[in-house]
Design a protein around this motif. Structure first.
Motif, mmCIF file in Angstrom:
data_model
loop_
_atom_site.group_PDB
_atom_site.id
_atom_site.type_symbol
_atom_site.label_atom_id
_atom_site.label_comp_id
_atom_site.label_asym_id
_atom_site.label_seq_id
_atom_site.Cartn_x
_atom_site.Cartn_y
_atom_site.Cartn_z
ATOM 1 N N LEU A 315 47.280 30.325 31.275
ATOM 2 C CA LEU A 315 47.528 29.871 32.644
ATOM 3 C C LEU A 315 46.244 29.728 33.437
ATOM 4 O O LEU A 315 46.127 28.895 34.319
ATOM 5 C CB LEU A 315 48.424 30.877 33.366
ATOM 6 C CG LEU A 315 49.901 30.757 33.058
ATOM 7 C CD1 LEU A 315 50.648 31.896 33.696
ATOM 8 C CD2 LEU A 315 50.403 29.435 33.590
ATOM 9 N N PHE A 316 45.293 30.591 33.122
ATOM 10 C CA PHE A 316 44.019 30.559 33.858
ATOM 11 C C PHE A 316 42.969 31.219 32.986
ATOM 12 O O PHE A 316 43.302 31.901 32.008
ATOM 13 C CB PHE A 316 44.138 31.322 35.186
ATOM 14 C CG PHE A 316 44.568 32.749 35.007
ATOM 15 C CD1 PHE A 316 43.643 33.749 34.779
ATOM 16 C CD2 PHE A 316 45.912 33.083 35.055
ATOM 17 C CE1 PHE A 316 44.048 35.061 34.598
ATOM 18 C CE2 PHE A 316 46.325 34.390 34.880
ATOM 19 C CZ PHE A 316 45.397 35.383 34.647
ATOM 20 N N LEU A 317 41.728 31.017 33.328
ATOM 21 C CA LEU A 317 40.663 31.726 32.634
ATOM 22 C C LEU A 317 39.945 32.607 33.638
ATOM 23 O O LEU A 317 39.685 32.203 34.766
ATOM 24 C CB LEU A 317 39.682 30.741 32.004
ATOM 25 C CG LEU A 317 40.257 29.919 30.850
ATOM 26 C CD1 LEU A 317 39.221 28.931 30.339
ATOM 27 C CD2 LEU A 317 40.719 30.835 29.730
ATOM 28 N N GLN A 318 39.659 33.790 33.169
ATOM 29 C CA GLN A 318 39.031 34.767 34.048
ATOM 30 C C GLN A 318 37.535 34.748 33.796
ATOM 31 O O GLN A 318 37.091 34.795 32.658
ATOM 32 C CB GLN A 318 39.639 36.118 33.687
ATOM 33 C CG GLN A 318 39.084 37.283 34.401
ATOM 34 C CD GLN A 318 39.835 38.533 33.975
ATOM 35 O OE1 GLN A 318 41.056 38.535 33.800
ATOM 36 N NE2 GLN A 318 39.104 39.599 33.760
ATOM 37 N N GLN A 319 36.780 34.651 34.872
ATOM 38 C CA GLN A 319 35.335 34.571 34.700
ATOM 39 C C GLN A 319 34.697 35.935 34.857
ATOM 40 O O GLN A 319 33.732 36.277 34.197
ATOM 41 C CB GLN A 319 34.780 33.608 35.749
ATOM 42 C CG GLN A 319 33.310 33.399 35.693
ATOM 43 C CD GLN A 319 32.928 32.251 36.614
ATOM 44 O OE1 GLN A 319 33.512 31.178 36.535
ATOM 45 N NE2 GLN A 319 31.991 32.491 37.500
ATOM 46 N N GLU A 320 35.284 36.714 35.760
ATOM 47 C CA GLU A 320 34.678 38.000 36.069
ATOM 48 C C GLU A 320 35.754 38.895 36.675
ATOM 49 O O GLU A 320 36.591 38.416 37.439
ATOM 50 C CB GLU A 320 33.571 37.763 37.111
ATOM 51 C CG GLU A 320 32.787 38.982 37.478
ATOM 52 C CD GLU A 320 31.719 38.664 38.526
ATOM 53 O OE1 GLU A 320 31.765 37.557 39.111
ATOM 54 O OE2 GLU A 320 30.870 39.522 38.766
ATOM 55 N N TYR A 321 35.742 40.157 36.310
ATOM 56 C CA TYR A 321 36.684 41.082 36.955
ATOM 57 C C TYR A 321 35.955 42.356 37.328
ATOM 58 O O TYR A 321 35.414 43.042 36.466
ATOM 59 C CB TYR A 321 37.865 41.387 36.029
ATOM 60 C CG TYR A 321 38.810 42.416 36.605
ATOM 61 C CD1 TYR A 321 39.373 42.229 37.869
ATOM 62 C CD2 TYR A 321 39.118 43.572 35.904
ATOM 63 C CE1 TYR A 321 40.232 43.170 38.410
ATOM 64 C CE2 TYR A 321 39.991 44.519 36.441
ATOM 65 C CZ TYR A 321 40.538 44.317 37.685
ATOM 66 O OH TYR A 321 41.377 45.249 38.228
ATOM 67 N N LEU A 322 35.901 42.635 38.594
ATOM 68 C CA LEU A 322 35.286 43.862 39.065
ATOM 69 C C LEU A 322 36.380 44.724 39.672
ATOM 70 O O LEU A 322 36.907 44.400 40.733
ATOM 71 C CB LEU A 322 34.223 43.552 40.138
ATOM 72 C CG LEU A 322 33.119 42.589 39.722
ATOM 73 C CD1 LEU A 322 32.276 42.179 40.930
ATOM 74 C CD2 LEU A 322 32.232 43.248 38.672
ATOM 75 N N PRO A 323 36.788 45.800 38.992
ATOM 76 C CA PRO A 323 37.890 46.609 39.518
ATOM 77 C C PRO A 323 37.454 47.406 40.748
ATOM 78 O O PRO A 323 36.258 47.539 41.010
ATOM 79 C CB PRO A 323 38.232 47.534 38.348
ATOM 80 C CG PRO A 323 37.020 47.577 37.502
ATOM 81 C CD PRO A 323 36.269 46.295 37.714
#
Ligand code: UDP
Ligand code: MG
Length: 345
Positions: A315-323
């Motif tokens: 559905l989408f691509l994640q580039q970066e995840y900062l929790p």
């Protein structure tokens, strides 16, 4: 309150342990973000360490993401999820709901059209047992007469066609319990008409009224073309009734043809009228041709949906995840045991 039933499947989580997530889809909102975050934090100061504010950057080309990164340095509740490009609000929301960790998840626009000050009232309803708290707008300030009226017509059409009732004047601003979010995350379809998916889930709901403001700054990026395609999506992904329209129109056309045959036969036999050839021919050819193209177009709409589903792209691509740095990865009791963290540096 019964603690043994906390977590999945129940909205009733002990108030001391419950964690909440606020999901904020944003696309080029740098102009309002600082003010938005300030107001949000002020409204939720009581939740201190048990708050996660997840900003979903939907491929902004301004420095929205940069602003959030900076905020994260001073506010441990801030999380940031960057998508690889602009996917549109529905997908940004989907991504946010998948990444949100809270027992209750609130979805709110970044442009301050939905006042963050209302969130405590929503949380109250949740703690009273509601799985979904819908926010219904009393007034649509800053929206043209045309937009209001077309929205109204759209809901009437949709609810007449579809099997589920999608409430009118209710936007994406809402609170959902963990089990509602899990249900949404389990829906795998590509065409995500969120309002329809929300309504499909069910569970106990409460509706609160509010006044929707005009945008605080910036410009609405959901233009008419986009809203129009969203409307088409809403109808074709939740109802197959338009397909039946073709058979109904076929039946009606056949009945009309029969009737005119009888009329012309009668006129010729009884009155001896010469039959007018050209006009009747051209009218019926155009009429039938139109109906056929319309029906093929409708079939095509649904075929297109099947095509999109069949490709099974992510559905989408994640580039970066900062929790969020404060409560990410911790279990609820651990984060509740922490001393109240300062949220301002
Ligand atoms: N938004 C988004 N991706 C987009 C368009 C909008 O994430 O492609 C976000 C936007 O930043 C805002 C919310 O969705 O937080 C609502 O957008 P907008 O104000 O443009 O729409 P409207 O208020 O007319 O529904
Ligand atoms: Mg808006």
């Amino acid at each position: 309150m019964d603690l043994s039933i906390t977590g999945r499947g129940s909205p009733l989580t002990s108030p001391e342990q419950a964690r909440i997530s606020v999901v904020v889809p944003m696309f080029n909102e740098a102009a309002v973000l600082p003010e938005f975050h300030r107001r949000l934090r002020a409204a939720l100061s009581a939740w201190g360490a048990r708050l996660e504010v997840l900003y979903v950057d939907d491929g902004s080309s301004d420095d929205s993401a940069q602003l959030i990164r900076a905020l994260r340095q001073t506010d441990p509740s801030v999380a940031l999820l960057c998508l690889s490009r602009n996917f549109g609000k529905e997908i940004a929301l989907t991504a946010g709901l998948q990444a949100a960790t809270g027992d209750a998840v609130i979805v709110i626009d970044a442009d301050l059209q939905d006042p963050p000050e209302l969130i405590p009232a929503m949380l109250e309803q949740w703690q009273l047992g509601a799985d979904m708290v819908l926010m219904r707008r009393r007034e649509r300030a800053g929206e043209s007469w045309f937009k209001r009226y077309s929205a109204h017509l759209f809901y009437r059409l949709l609810n007449r066609l579809g099997e589920i009732d999608i409430p009118e004047d209710v936007g994406d601003f809402r609170l959902m319990s963990r089990r509602v979010v899990d249900a949404l995350n389990s829906m795998d379809e590509r065409q995500r008409y969120m309002k329809g998916l929300f309504a499909w889930v069910g569970f106990p709901q409460v509706t609160l009224m509010y006044d929707r403001r005009a945008r605080a700054a910036g410009e609405a990026s959901q233009n008419y073309r986009r809203l129009w395609s969203l409307a088409g999506e809403g109808i074709t992904s939740f109802s197959v009734k338009p397909l039946r329209l073709a058979s109904v129109m076929g039946a009606v056309a056949a009945a009309l043809a029969l009737l005119t045959t009888v009329v012309y036969l009668f006129k010729t036999l009884v009155f001896g009228d010469p039959v007018q050839g050209f006009p009747t021919l051209i009218v019926s050819i155009l009429f039938l041709g139109g109906l056929q193209l319309l029906s093929i177009g409708l079939l095509g709409e649904y075929l297109g949906r099947i095509f999109m589903e069949a490709k099974r792209r992510p559905l989408f691509l994640q580039q970066e995840y900062l929790p969020a740095t404060l409560n990410a990865g911790m279990n609820a009791s651990l984060s509740a045991a922490l001393p109240h963290a300062k949220s301002h540096a």
